[in-house]
Enzyme design. Sequence first.
Site, PDB file in Angstrom:
ATOM      1  N   LYS A 141      73.681  49.108  70.939  1.00 54.83           N
ATOM      2  CA  LYS A 141      72.944  49.173  72.140  1.00 54.83           C
ATOM      3  C   LYS A 141      73.367  49.052  73.375  1.00 54.83           C
ATOM      4  CE  LYS A 141      68.689  50.708  70.762  1.00 54.83           C
ATOM      5  NZ  LYS A 141      68.425  52.135  70.796  1.00 54.83           N
ATOM      6  N   TYR A 175      73.116  46.168  65.718  1.00 49.76           N
ATOM      7  CA  TYR A 175      72.181  46.862  66.701  1.00 49.76           C
ATOM      8  C   TYR A 175      72.707  46.518  68.212  1.00 49.76           C
ATOM      9  CZ  TYR A 175      67.471  48.272  68.506  1.00 49.76           C
ATOM     10  OH  TYR A 175      66.436  48.676  69.135  1.00 49.76           O
TER      11      TYR A 175
HETATM   12  P1  NAI Z   1      60.221  54.117  65.719  1.00 48.80           P
HETATM   13  O1  NAI Z   1      60.663  53.866  64.557  1.00 48.80           O
HETATM   14  O2  NAI Z   1      58.490  54.148  65.971  1.00 48.80           O
HETATM   15  O3  NAI Z   1      60.734  55.594  66.062  1.00 48.80           O
HETATM   16  C1  NAI Z   1      61.879  55.837  65.952  1.00 48.80           C
HETATM   17  C2  NAI Z   1      62.035  57.384  65.512  1.00 48.80           C
HETATM   18  O4  NAI Z   1      63.647  57.888  65.394  1.00 48.80           O
HETATM   19  C3  NAI Z   1      61.262  57.527  64.225  1.00 48.80           C
HETATM   20  O5  NAI Z   1      60.349  58.618  64.187  1.00 48.80           O
HETATM   21  C4  NAI Z   1      62.482  57.893  63.211  1.00 48.80           C
HETATM   22  O6  NAI Z   1      62.237  58.919  62.245  1.00 48.80           O
HETATM   23  C5  NAI Z   1      63.446  58.610  64.147  1.00 48.80           C
HETATM   24  N1  NAI Z   1      64.820  58.533  63.791  1.00 48.80           N
HETATM   25  C6  NAI Z   1      65.497  57.486  63.194  1.00 48.80           C
HETATM   26  N2  NAI Z   1      66.837  57.981  62.808  1.00 48.80           N
HETATM   27  C7  NAI Z   1      66.861  59.223  63.182  1.00 48.80           C
HETATM   28  C8  NAI Z   1      68.020  59.938  63.272  1.00 48.80           C
HETATM   29  N3  NAI Z   1      69.298  59.695  62.724  1.00 48.80           N
HETATM   30  N4  NAI Z   1      67.824  61.316  63.779  1.00 48.80           N
HETATM   31  C9  NAI Z   1      66.528  61.565  64.294  1.00 48.80           C
HETATM   32  N5  NAI Z   1      65.584  60.688  64.368  1.00 48.80           N
HETATM   33  C10 NAI Z   1      65.678  59.531  63.929  1.00 48.80           C
HETATM   34  O7  NAI Z   1      60.775  53.167  66.766  1.00 48.80           O
HETATM   35  P2  NAI Z   1      60.431  52.742  68.360  1.00 48.80           P
HETATM   36  O8  NAI Z   1      60.064  51.521  68.516  1.00 48.80           O
HETATM   37  O9  NAI Z   1      59.662  53.899  68.790  1.00 48.80           O
HETATM   38  O10 NAI Z   1      61.821  53.029  68.887  1.00 48.80           O
HETATM   39  C11 NAI Z   1      62.430  54.105  69.807  1.00 48.80           C
HETATM   40  C12 NAI Z   1      63.630  53.636  70.311  1.00 48.80           C
HETATM   41  O11 NAI Z   1      63.475  52.342  71.388  1.00 48.80           O
HETATM   42  C13 NAI Z   1      64.823  52.966  69.296  1.00 48.80           C
HETATM   43  O12 NAI Z   1      66.108  53.782  69.804  1.00 48.80           O
HETATM   44  C14 NAI Z   1      64.786  51.635  69.509  1.00 48.80           C
HETATM   45  O13 NAI Z   1      66.006  51.151  68.992  1.00 48.80           O
HETATM   46  C15 NAI Z   1      64.327  51.275  70.930  1.00 48.80           C
HETATM   47  N6  NAI Z   1      63.803  50.166  71.097  1.00 48.80           N
HETATM   48  C16 NAI Z   1      62.482  49.888  70.696  1.00 48.80           C
HETATM   49  C17 NAI Z   1      62.306  48.793  71.197  1.00 48.80           C
HETATM   50  C18 NAI Z   1      60.600  48.269  70.710  1.00 48.80           C
HETATM   51  O14 NAI Z   1      60.279  47.231  71.235  1.00 48.80           O
HETATM   52  N7  NAI Z   1      59.858  49.174  70.130  1.00 48.80           N
HETATM   53  C19 NAI Z   1      62.856  47.512  71.764  1.00 48.80           C
HETATM   54  C20 NAI Z   1      64.116  47.908  72.156  1.00 48.80           C
HETATM   55  C21 NAI Z   1      64.641  49.121  71.845  1.00 48.80           C
END
Ligand code: NAI
Length: 449
Positions: free
Chosen positions: A167, A163
């Site tokens: 990233k 990851y």
């Molecule tokens: P989340 O798990 O709530 O939402 C991510 C969404 O992406 C999910 O609905 C999932 O179904 C969708 N997804 C996963 N793989 C997919 C694919 N191949 N094609 C289309 N959709 C797909 O996670 P969150 O926390 O909202 O994360 C959003 C972004 O922020 C991610 O890129 C994560 O790595 C990044 N991030 C989040 C952090 C946090 O503190 N929540 C910290 C650093 C980065």
Amino acid sequence: MSSLRFDGKVVVITGAGNGLGKEYALFYGKRGAKVVVNDLGGSMKGTGASSSAADKVVEEIKAAGGIAVANYDSVEFGERIIETAIKTFGKIDILINNAGILRDVSFEKMKDEDWDLIYKVHLKGTYACSKAAWPYMREQKYGRIINTSSASGLYGVFGQTNYSTAKLATHGLTLALSREGLKRNIFVNSICPVAASRLTETVMSKEVLSSLKPDYIVPLVAWLSHEDCKETGSVFELGAGYISKLRWQRNQGYFFDTPFTPEDVKEKWDEVSGFGSVVYHPQTSSEIFEIFFNKEEFVKQQKEGKTKSTSPSQNAQPTNVTLKAEKIFNLMRAFLDRGEGKDLIPKVQGVFNFEIILQKGGPVIKSWVIDLKNGQGSIKEGKEQADATFNMIDDEFERVCQGKLQANEAFLKGIMKIKGNMKKATLFTPSLFPAPTPENFAKYSQAKL
Ligand code: NAI
């Protein structure tokens, strides 16, 4: 202030069925944009698929009077997602590359599948969606792309080699793409959010998560994607209502007389690897050549203890500021000059350097030497062979002297750095001197600035 609207704009948000993406989608829907809600609908580890996550968000946007369409493709197939935008709304203005999964495991135990899937979703997915959107954005001479990076990429996190790599690479894409998009009014930025979501609920306590609301990430994303915002190629860390921009820093460096040996590098390791008094903030990959091909100038300045910043002066640390520490050291000096500190000399028997900085990791703005070993004690500007050296941020130094921050606490929290003889260092405390109060400044009137 008039509200920032997105009327007539078409925005694609990947991974918009949950977490951050969902918050963005609902926001854009309310502010007049036509929204493509993409989500594969799988698990947080990237297994399975379902249309319900995207569908629910689309329903919610429509119920609030907005315009939205769902797309269920994996971001690996970015062209299909962008096609949904083009077929349904005729264009693509804003792309929020947000979809994400986690496959945390130590490097030793990591399987190729864990590595490959993280790469595919985060980096390949960001690439594929951007690549498909790019020709449309170029053609219309307008585009905003937000890539989702992570502190994990910026700093590295144990158990997230897959990851962290993907990233940070995502931000590499931001940097290069921002340069290619500049002339076509396509701006690209990265965010490193911290927010409560299914990705973080297993690693953070409920209490911590309650102050990390996903909707606190929305305002920055909205602003960066607005047509009024001209920011590009930047990366921001944000969460809990705090937003900050990051940049690279290069130390002063050292120019060797060529040819040179590994032993020379060893000998000059402090100059090569340490962050001393001068800081460069490189903005482009070519800036290093300014140094490479100006060796004479560099060596001359190095000898004179001066250096030239390779980037615009607004990025340089101010060196001509009036420090709060200045006034306090003047007060201490007046106290010692009057002989009122002579009892301290036999008790302390130490010489201390104080380096005052303006921000954590920043250059030393000014130094003072406090001699509580000789005569009746003295204070002067500069540095000397000392028993211990204290390094502190100006504001925090004032707070310690005012008794608002305990020196112990400042040390434990890393606010105050100490080098040298720690035992001696504990003998020095600002409370040996009169407190920096208006009364004392008046009493030791020399201390007035
Ligand atoms: P989340 O798990 O709530 O939402 C991510 C969404 O992406 C999910 O609905 C999932 O179904 C969708 N997804 C996963 N793989 C997919 C694919 N191949 N094609 C289309 N959709 C797909 O996670 P969150 O926390 O909202 O994360 C959003 C972004 O922020 C991610 O890129 C994560 O790595 C990044 N991030 C989040 C952090 C946090 O503190 N929540 C910290 C650093 C980065």
